[in-house]
Design an enzyme around this catalytic site. Structure first.
Site, PDB file in Angstrom:
ATOM      1  N   LYS A  70       0.826  -1.202   0.000  1.00 45.16           N
ATOM      2  CA  LYS A  70       0.000   0.000   0.000  1.00 45.16           C
ATOM      3  C   LYS A  70       0.860   1.251   0.000  1.00 45.16           C
ATOM      4  O   LYS A  70       0.663   2.166  -0.814  1.00 45.16           O
ATOM      5  CB  LYS A  70      -0.911   0.019   1.230  1.00 45.16           C
ATOM      6  N   ASN A  71       1.830   1.312   0.886  1.00 45.28           N
ATOM      7  CA  ASN A  71       2.630   2.520   1.019  1.00 45.28           C
ATOM      8  C   ASN A  71       3.481   2.773  -0.218  1.00 45.28           C
ATOM      9  O   ASN A  71       3.711   3.928  -0.597  1.00 45.28           O
ATOM     10  CB  ASN A  71       3.517   2.431   2.260  1.00 45.28           C
ATOM     11  N   ARG A 140      -2.684  10.366   4.243  1.00 44.10           N
ATOM     12  CA  ARG A 140      -1.391  11.033   4.327  1.00 44.10           C
ATOM     13  C   ARG A 140      -0.718  11.096   2.954  1.00 44.10           C
ATOM     14  O   ARG A 140      -0.096  12.101   2.590  1.00 44.10           O
ATOM     15  CB  ARG A 140      -0.498  10.282   5.320  1.00 44.10           C
ATOM     16  N   CYS A 164      -4.108   8.338   9.773  1.00 46.60           N
ATOM     17  CA  CYS A 164      -4.431   7.844  11.118  1.00 46.60           C
ATOM     18  C   CYS A 164      -3.980   8.832  12.183  1.00 46.60           C
ATOM     19  O   CYS A 164      -2.932   9.475  12.061  1.00 46.60           O
ATOM     20  CB  CYS A 164      -3.762   6.488  11.362  1.00 46.60           C
ATOM     21  N   ARG A 169       2.644  14.395  12.605  1.00 47.01           N
ATOM     22  CA  ARG A 169       3.380  14.161  11.375  1.00 47.01           C
ATOM     23  C   ARG A 169       3.416  15.477  10.601  1.00 47.01           C
ATOM     24  O   ARG A 169       2.794  15.621   9.558  1.00 47.01           O
ATOM     25  CB  ARG A 169       2.718  13.042  10.550  1.00 47.01           C
ATOM     26  N   PRO A 170       4.137  16.465  11.149  1.00 51.24           N
ATOM     27  CA  PRO A 170       4.135  17.795  10.550  1.00 51.24           C
ATOM     28  C   PRO A 170       4.823  17.788   9.190  1.00 51.24           C
ATOM     29  O   PRO A 170       5.578  16.885   8.845  1.00 51.24           O
ATOM     30  CB  PRO A 170       4.911  18.639  11.563  1.00 51.24           C
ATOM     31  N   ASP A 172       6.834  20.269   7.945  1.00 50.22           N
ATOM     32  CA  ASP A 172       7.893  21.270   7.813  1.00 50.22           C
ATOM     33  C   ASP A 172       9.074  20.743   7.005  1.00 50.22           C
ATOM     34  O   ASP A 172       9.730  21.496   6.280  1.00 50.22           O
ATOM     35  CB  ASP A 172       8.348  21.773   9.183  1.00 50.22           C
ATOM     36  N   LEU A 173       9.366  19.434   7.081  1.00 47.66           N
ATOM     37  CA  LEU A 173      10.464  18.876   6.291  1.00 47.66           C
ATOM     38  C   LEU A 173      10.170  18.995   4.800  1.00 47.66           C
ATOM     39  O   LEU A 173      11.067  19.297   3.998  1.00 47.66           O
ATOM     40  CB  LEU A 173      10.701  17.414   6.664  1.00 47.66           C
ATOM     41  N   ASP A 403       4.731   0.160  12.033  1.00 47.33           N
ATOM     42  CA  ASP A 403       3.452  -0.346  11.539  1.00 47.33           C
ATOM     43  C   ASP A 403       3.164  -1.781  11.968  1.00 47.33           C
ATOM     44  O   ASP A 403       2.071  -2.294  11.713  1.00 47.33           O
ATOM     45  CB  ASP A 403       3.408  -0.265  10.011  1.00 47.33           C
ATOM     46  N   VAL A 425       8.639   6.264  17.039  1.00 50.34           N
ATOM     47  CA  VAL A 425       8.322   6.959  15.797  1.00 50.34           C
ATOM     48  C   VAL A 425       7.109   7.875  15.971  1.00 50.34           C
ATOM     49  O   VAL A 425       7.170   9.067  15.665  1.00 50.34           O
ATOM     50  CB  VAL A 425       8.076   5.952  14.657  1.00 50.34           C
ATOM     51  N   ARG A 498      -8.292   0.241   4.964  1.00 54.07           N
ATOM     52  CA  ARG A 498      -7.372   1.165   4.322  1.00 54.07           C
ATOM     53  C   ARG A 498      -6.059   0.488   3.942  1.00 54.07           C
ATOM     54  O   ARG A 498      -5.370   0.937   3.021  1.00 54.07           O
ATOM     55  CB  ARG A 498      -7.070   2.349   5.246  1.00 54.07           C
TER      56      ARG A 498
END
Length: 533
Positions: A70-71, A140, A164, A169-170, A172-173, A403, A425, A498
């Site tokens: 999926k990812n 995401r 989720c 999970r900002p 800014d990066l 995960d 994480v 999902r």
């Protein structure tokens, strides 16, 4: 390089620590908004409610087919925006997140056809650089399109991402990385009022219930908020364009934390930037390497795949390739843990063994027998049933995957002795603990660390009514239900859908007593638009 969009035209590795959320707040205040509550959409409560009913105690046996990752598929689908012409993808899983990503690409003008795990994506008809905000706010991975859009078309307007609720999970990066490639990036927010009147079980004032548009003054707005009938929310979007008016330029950027999403987004952007880009402290996850191989097959030049530094020589043009997505290592790991928690023996394929080495090492060390039948087939046997507890600390690849943390915690409740699970994480990825405790599991949590007591120290799993609140946490409840005595009902199974393709069907073929129930809830909620006078 790209012009501003116009519709007419293997190293030593230490376990890095993710920056604390509050430090991100000080350094970049608007990072807070990357995970704000998504506004309710009309008729959202009328979506069919799925639940799984599991009767525990059955042994598993047989073979299970592992779906595509999926990812990886989400990132590669975003990557097709870099490619002119048509991309043909194989081994695409049929998941709700994938369908959402397809909707995002279609909202940009891509033409997509899908059948039996194959998908063709034609992007020459892209007519917009702003994907559907509602869809992007659902997953995401929807935010990944900001990199390809900016690189190929010189401009992008993308809503803040969803996903989720497992911690900060900002973005800014992403923003600082794109700026290092010559982009002007701004965050813009609009504040609005979301009001809903709940009419179930009580009478309602007809003048409020029957109107789609209701004009009120400011004092009435704050009264609604005070009564819990309205919420002030922010709708945020990232507006980005190439500073030189032409396209991105090569640059250097060091990621403070090896974020998978940021690495993938910046890699896609750099593949069409003018010149050489060096990205350091990048994520090493297999899904990142899979995206890099897809881009390479498209004509991109990416060096250092699998290491902590990527060197990317930008290209003017990429073509659509034919590419096969890697197997889903998280799904494979979940089925390995299903065999372990039920003390069973199953086989699975296709798998890439090196993607699962951290989990196989843990399970082998405590008595599970893991055999590689072929280069892509693995067999796991948890018979006999004497498994000793062990400690787990999550981290970026090649450390133990976050995960799989909820699923392995479910297993540890059935082992001998006590275990420590440390989540490094996502600081809020302990939501499944409360639900596991409803089974009878004995777990103590302090911050992001859990002390799990095994069956000899008070944990005994019995069927219960539980609810999934996120994707992997929901999978842990399914595993607990397989091992529990009696019947378990798991609500909120849409979270699990999902990331797992036909999970209950695959478990049924392995011998599990599990079925899906669907019912249509009746709702009288009425969403109305409010105007402040």
């Amino acid at each position: 390089m790209a012009a501003i969009f116009n519709p007419s035209n293997n190293l030593s590795y230490s376990n890095p620590q993710k920056p604390h959320f509050h430090s991100l707040r000080r350094a970049f205040p608007l990072a807070l908004f990357s995970h704000l509550e998504k506004p309710q959409t009309p008729n959202q409560t009328s979506i069919p409610d799925h639940k799984l009913v599991v009767v525990g105690g059955s042994k598993l046996s047989g073979h299970v087919d592992i779906s595509g990752s999926k990812n990886s598929a989400l990132a590669v689908l975003a990557g097709t925006l870099c490619c002119s012409g048509t991309s043909k993808l194989h081994n695409i899983p049929n998941l709700s997140d994938i369908r959402t990503m397809v909707s995002i690409l279609k909202s940009l003008g891509a033409r997509i056809e899908a059948s039996n795990g194959e998908m063709t994506i034609e992007t020459d008809g892209i007519r917009s650089v702003e994907p559907c905000s509602d869809e992007v706010g659902t997953i995401r991975g929807g935010f990944f399109v900001v990199g390809p859009l900016l690189a190929r078309f010189g401009e992008a307007i993308v809503a803040l991402p969803g996903g989720c609720d497992i911690g900060a999970r900002p973005i800014d990066l992403y923003i600082r990385g794109l700026r290092a490639l010559g982009a002007v990036v701004e965050l813009k927010f609009i504040q609005f009022l979301n009001a809903r009147f709940h009419t179930i079980g009580r009478s309602v004032d007809a003048k409020h219930d029957n109107l789609d548009l209701w004009t009120i003054n400011t004092s009435s707005i704050w009264k609604l908020i005070h009564l819990g009938q309205a919420v002030l929310q922010w709708n945020g979007k990232v507006h980005a364009h190439a500073a030189n008016g032409k396209g991105l330029i090569g640059g250097r950027f060091h990621l403070d934390y090896p974020s998978v999403g940021a690495t993938e987004t910046l890699m896609m952007a750099a593949c069409m930037a003018d010149g050489v880009t060096v990205l350091s402290n990048v994520a090493q996850e297999p899904e990142v390497a899979d995206l890099a191989r897809f881009l390479t097959d498209s004509g991109a030049h990416v060096e250092g795949v699998g290491s902590r530094k990527l060197i990317i020589n930008g290209r003017n043009w990429l073509h659509g390739p034919e590419y096969t997505i890697i197997p889903d290592r998280i799904e494979a790991g979940t089925f390995m843990l299903a065999a372990a928690i039920t003390r069973s023996c199953i086989s699975m394929s296709p798998v890439i063994p090196c993607h699962l080495s951290c989990l196989t090492d843990k399970l082998s060390a405590v008595g599970c027998k893991i055999s590689h039948c072929t280069h892509d087939t693995l067999e796991i046997s948890a018979v006999p049933a004497n498994i000793q507890g062990f400690d787990v600390k999550t981290g970026p690849f090649p450390w133990f995957p976050t995960d799989l943390q909820p699923q392995i915690m479910a297993l540890l409740t059935t082992c001998n002795g006590s275990s420590i699970v440390e989540e490094s994480v996502f600081e809020e990825r302990m939501g499944h603990v409360r639900e596991l405790q409803k089974f009878g599991a004995r777990i103590q949590v302090c911050g992001s660390t859990a002390l799990v007591f095994g069956k000899e120290q008070g944990s005994a799993l019995y069927g219960s009514h539980v609810a999934a609140t996120d994707l992997r946490g929901g999978a842990s409840l399914v595993l607990a239900g397989l091992a529990a005595e009696g019947m378990t009902e798991i609500n909120g199974i849409s979270h699990v859908d999902r990331g797992y393709e036909n999970l209950e069907i695959k478990l049924q073929f392995l011998g599990a007593d599990i079925k899906r129930l669907i019912h249509l809830p009746v709702s009288y909620d009425k969403k109305i638009t409010l105007r402040a006078s």
